[in-house]
Design an enzyme around this catalytic site. Sequence first.
Site, PDB file in Angstrom:
ATOM      1  CB  CYS A  32      -0.943  -0.021   1.201  1.00 31.39           C
ATOM      2  SG  CYS A  32      -0.104  -0.316   2.760  1.00 31.39           S
ATOM      3  CG  HIS A 181       1.207  -5.230  -8.584  1.00 36.32           C
ATOM      4  ND1 HIS A 181       1.020  -5.288  -7.214  1.00 36.32           N
ATOM      5  CD2 HIS A 181       1.342  -3.907  -8.875  1.00 36.32           C
ATOM      6  CE1 HIS A 181       1.042  -4.055  -6.710  1.00 36.32           C
ATOM      7  NE2 HIS A 181       1.241  -3.206  -7.685  1.00 36.32           N
ATOM      8  CG  ASP A 249      -1.715  -0.977  -5.652  1.00 36.07           C
ATOM      9  OD1 ASP A 249      -0.718  -0.399  -5.180  1.00 36.07           O
ATOM     10  OD2 ASP A 249      -2.099  -0.799  -6.818  1.00 36.07           O
TER      11      ASP A 249
HETATM   12  C1  0GY Z   1       1.219   0.369  -7.639  1.00 29.93           C
HETATM   13  C2  0GY Z   1       1.002   0.484  -9.054  1.00 29.93           C
HETATM   14  C3  0GY Z   1       1.175   1.598  -9.777  1.00 29.93           C
HETATM   15  C4  0GY Z   1       1.889   2.766  -9.370  1.00 29.93           C
HETATM   16  C5  0GY Z   1       3.059   2.779  -8.735  1.00 29.93           C
HETATM   17  O1  0GY Z   1       5.006   3.761  -8.016  1.00 29.93           O
HETATM   18  C6  0GY Z   1       3.913   3.959  -8.531  1.00 29.93           C
HETATM   19  O2  0GY Z   1       3.516   5.067  -8.874  1.00 29.93           O
HETATM   20  O3  0GY Z   1       3.546   1.655  -8.260  1.00 29.93           O
HETATM   21  C7  0GY Z   1       0.660   1.597 -11.147  1.00 29.93           C
HETATM   22  O4  0GY Z   1       0.333   2.684 -11.658  1.00 29.93           O
HETATM   23  O5  0GY Z   1       0.576   0.499 -11.755  1.00 29.93           O
HETATM   24  O6  0GY Z   1       1.813  -0.609  -7.180  1.00 29.93           O
HETATM   25  O7  0GY Z   1       0.824   1.261  -6.907  1.00 29.93           O
END
Ligand code: 0GY
Length: 293
Positions: A32, A181, A249
């Site tokens: 998160c 993920h 997340d």
């Molecule tokens: C997540 C996924 C995303 C974003 C980031 O670092 C980030 O901005 O990880 C995404 O946009 O797929 O894990 O929060």
Amino acid sequence: MNKNSNPPYIPFHPNPSKPRFQPPAGAVDSHCHVFGPASRFPYAAERKYTPVDAPKEKLFALRDFLGFDKNVIVQASCHGTDNAALVDALVNSNNKARGVATVGEQTSKQELQALDKAGVRGVRFNFVKRLVDFTPRDVLEKIAATIAPMGWHIVVYFEMPDLPELESFFTALPTLVVVDHMGRPDVKKGIDHPEFQRYLKLLDAHDNIWSKVSCPERLTSQGAPYDDVVPFARALVERYPNRVLWGTDWPHPNMPVEAPDDGVLVDVIPRIARNPELQEALLVHNPMALYWS
Ligand code: 0GY
């Protein structure tokens, strides 16, 4: 997408439902973020999106509401290498949060030690091109060599078509490696597709590589309750019960259509970890071993 472009940024769900599944005592939400508040913790100049503020108080309230005990807060790209909002959340968590930071080549040993004291236990290397600019491999290798003796691990975020190009880099890393993920498989291809099979072979061959079984809301092509993603996460949980982590997340940056209901996400857990032993490993033993031992 750059930070000024459309479509507009979609905020987190305002009113998630109470999950039917009750996580085991001591359960950890292992992926998160906290965002801002921008008035106190400005977003990075080099960011590719500007989120809605998602401060620590909201994260901790959601944790309690969903029935979790702890959080692992991962530095997101919109805060760049300024980990101040993350550290603020960790030190105000009453020992109920650990962190994964983003650091640069210039980050000093003293700064790393201060992060460690605050509760950081790893760094994140982000390879998703829409989120970050390219960082040369030798820079990442230097960071890896610096943090390895601290007992930290490396979280990697990439999309599955890029795995063949990244694999040799990952397998040479000197630490435990956690993949965000599930490596972002294209679930329409199915679990038997060579892309996902290659991911399984990578984990088969390297027991220092762990996988998050998170983000059905990003991977699905069908929407909630994410039937099309369940087989991928279940395959990982059943094959590597001691090397998987689960996270909400929250606050779900960059969702294209709508924010997921976090209660519905929690109700995916008993479908991917189908007995109490697997649930304990996924939600308690594995994150406790990595972040609180
Ligand atoms: C997540 C996924 C995303 C974003 C980031 O670092 C980030 O901005 O990880 C995404 O946009 O797929 O894990 O929060």
